[in-house]
Design an enzyme around this catalytic site. Structure first.
Site, PDB file in Angstrom:
ATOM      1  N   HIS A 137      -7.101   5.026  37.315  1.00 27.38           N
ATOM      2  CA  HIS A 137      -8.418   5.646  37.212  1.00 27.38           C
ATOM      3  C   HIS A 137      -9.156   5.592  38.536  1.00 27.38           C
ATOM      4  CE1 HIS A 137      -9.300   1.369  36.673  1.00 27.38           C
ATOM      5  NE2 HIS A 137     -10.554   1.627  37.003  1.00 27.38           N
ATOM      6  N   ASP A 139     -13.087   4.964  39.749  1.00 25.32           N
ATOM      7  CA  ASP A 139     -14.342   4.422  39.220  1.00 25.32           C
ATOM      8  C   ASP A 139     -15.437   5.485  39.198  1.00 25.32           C
ATOM      9  OD1 ASP A 139     -13.371   1.861  38.795  1.00 25.32           O
ATOM     10  OD2 ASP A 139     -14.007   1.126  40.764  1.00 25.32           O
ATOM     11  N   HIS A 287      -6.905   3.319  41.091  1.00 20.41           N
ATOM     12  CA  HIS A 287      -6.369   1.960  41.037  1.00 20.41           C
ATOM     13  C   HIS A 287      -6.020   1.565  39.613  1.00 20.41           C
ATOM     14  CE1 HIS A 287     -10.729   1.477  40.503  1.00 20.41           C
ATOM     15  NE2 HIS A 287     -10.486   0.330  39.884  1.00 20.41           N
ATOM     16  N   ARG A 302     -17.576  -7.439  41.603  1.00 21.30           N
ATOM     17  CA  ARG A 302     -17.436  -6.130  42.230  1.00 21.30           C
ATOM     18  C   ARG A 302     -18.780  -5.506  42.535  1.00 21.30           C
ATOM     19  NH1 ARG A 302     -16.125  -0.434  39.498  1.00 21.30           N
ATOM     20  NH2 ARG A 302     -18.350  -0.712  39.195  1.00 21.30           N
TER      21      ARG A 302
END
Length: 311
Positions: A137, A139, A287, A302
């Site tokens: 996917h 983000d 990723h 993150r």
């Protein structure tokens, strides 16, 4: 008798009966056409592959970021698309915010738990909460302005497993047949969060989120906002359909396009250690977080970097 040596060779049929799964050489370029090779003086570069992904050494990210270092970090991310650092002892939330600020302000994810520090999300998995990011996917592609990138630091890692993979979607585009590149040029895809994140919600929760997060539209082929390089921009969980195509055409075309992230020549794999940091260009790559460590504990923090329109 037949001459066995001169008999035609039978080539194996791929297990996946899909176009584009082929044998032999692929086109793998680090830089956009015409771009100059950057020179680096602030750190050493150890490539993970010749065209994609690099570990940067000889830099302490807990020290103040100079203008020269910030400039070279931006250049390195454009060149390698994912950059890594190891052994960043004492790296705090304040250091992470300063580092992400090299590229832009943070962008909160509405579905992630916060650490209490604005802009930083915590992804904690253990025996009570198994990992669920094990799908290729990009983000925030369900947002009108998807994040430009992310800064991820390892807080706690399992004794084994828990790696992350990235796929170079510019290489994926470069290796599409010419007729397919022409076919998808100018097409627009609709992206949405409901089929993935919405699976965990009831109708009232989905309605509340829908008010703030409507469907988003992005080109199937994006020109990267900073390098100008053509990049394939569809992903399995968030790309719902391509506008102007029938349901049958959508299924056939999206099956081919999302398959590209799974080709190993376009990928890198990173093994996390304590105090490791990864920064990736979210427009250029997809990723996949490997979910092979359950029930061990894995904690990551993150920051997503605020994006811009991709049209």
């Amino acid at each position: 008798m037949h001459d066995v040596a001169s008999a035609p060779v039978a080539h194996p049929t791929p297990v996946l009966d899909k176009p584009l799964m082929h044998y032999g050489r692929r086109t793998l370029e680090r830089l956009a056409p015409g771009a100059e090779q950057p020179a680096y003086r602030q750190f050493e570069v150890a490539p993970l592959t010749p065209h994609f992904g690099a570990v940067l050494g000889g830099v302490d990210l807990t020290r103040p970021l100079t203008a020269e270092l910030a400039h070279e970090l931006r250049q390195a991310l454009l060149e390698w698309k994912v950059i890594f650092f190891r052994g960043q002892h004492g790296f705090t939330a304040e250091h992470q915010l300063a580092l992400s600020g090299v590229w832009g302000p943070p962008e909160p994810n509405p579905f992630f738990a916060s650490t209490g520090t604005p802009g930083i999300s915590r992804l904690a998995k253990d025996a009570k909460a198994a990992g669920n990011k094990n799908i290729w996917h990009s983000d925030h592609s369900f947002m009108a302005n998807p994040s430009l990138g992310a800064v991820l630091r390892a807080v706690e890692v399992p004794a084994a497993g828990g790696d992350t993979l990235w796929a170079d979607m510019a290489a994926a585009y470069d290796n599409l047949p010419e007729d397919l590149r022409q076919r998808i040029e100018g097409l627009t895809a609709v992206h949405d969060w409901e089929a993935s994140w919405g699976a965990l919600m009831d109708d009232a929760q989905k309605a509340a989120f829908r008010a703030n997060w409507p469907q988003a539209e992005h080109p199937v082929v994006v020109r990267h906002p900073r390098s100008g390089r053509r990049t394939l921009y569809v992903n399995e969980p968030f790309t719902r359909y391509i506008k102007g195509l029938s349901e049958e055409e959508n299924r056939e075309l999206l099956d081919i396009l999302v398959l590209q992230a799974r080709i190993p020549e376009f990928q890198i794999r990173f093994h996390w250690e304590p105090d490791s940091i990864a920064i990736w260009d979210n427009i250029a790559v997809q990723h996949y977080a490997v979910n092979d460590y359950f029930p061990q504990r894995r904690v990551m923090e993150r920051i997503a970097i605020a994006g811009v329109p991709l049209a």
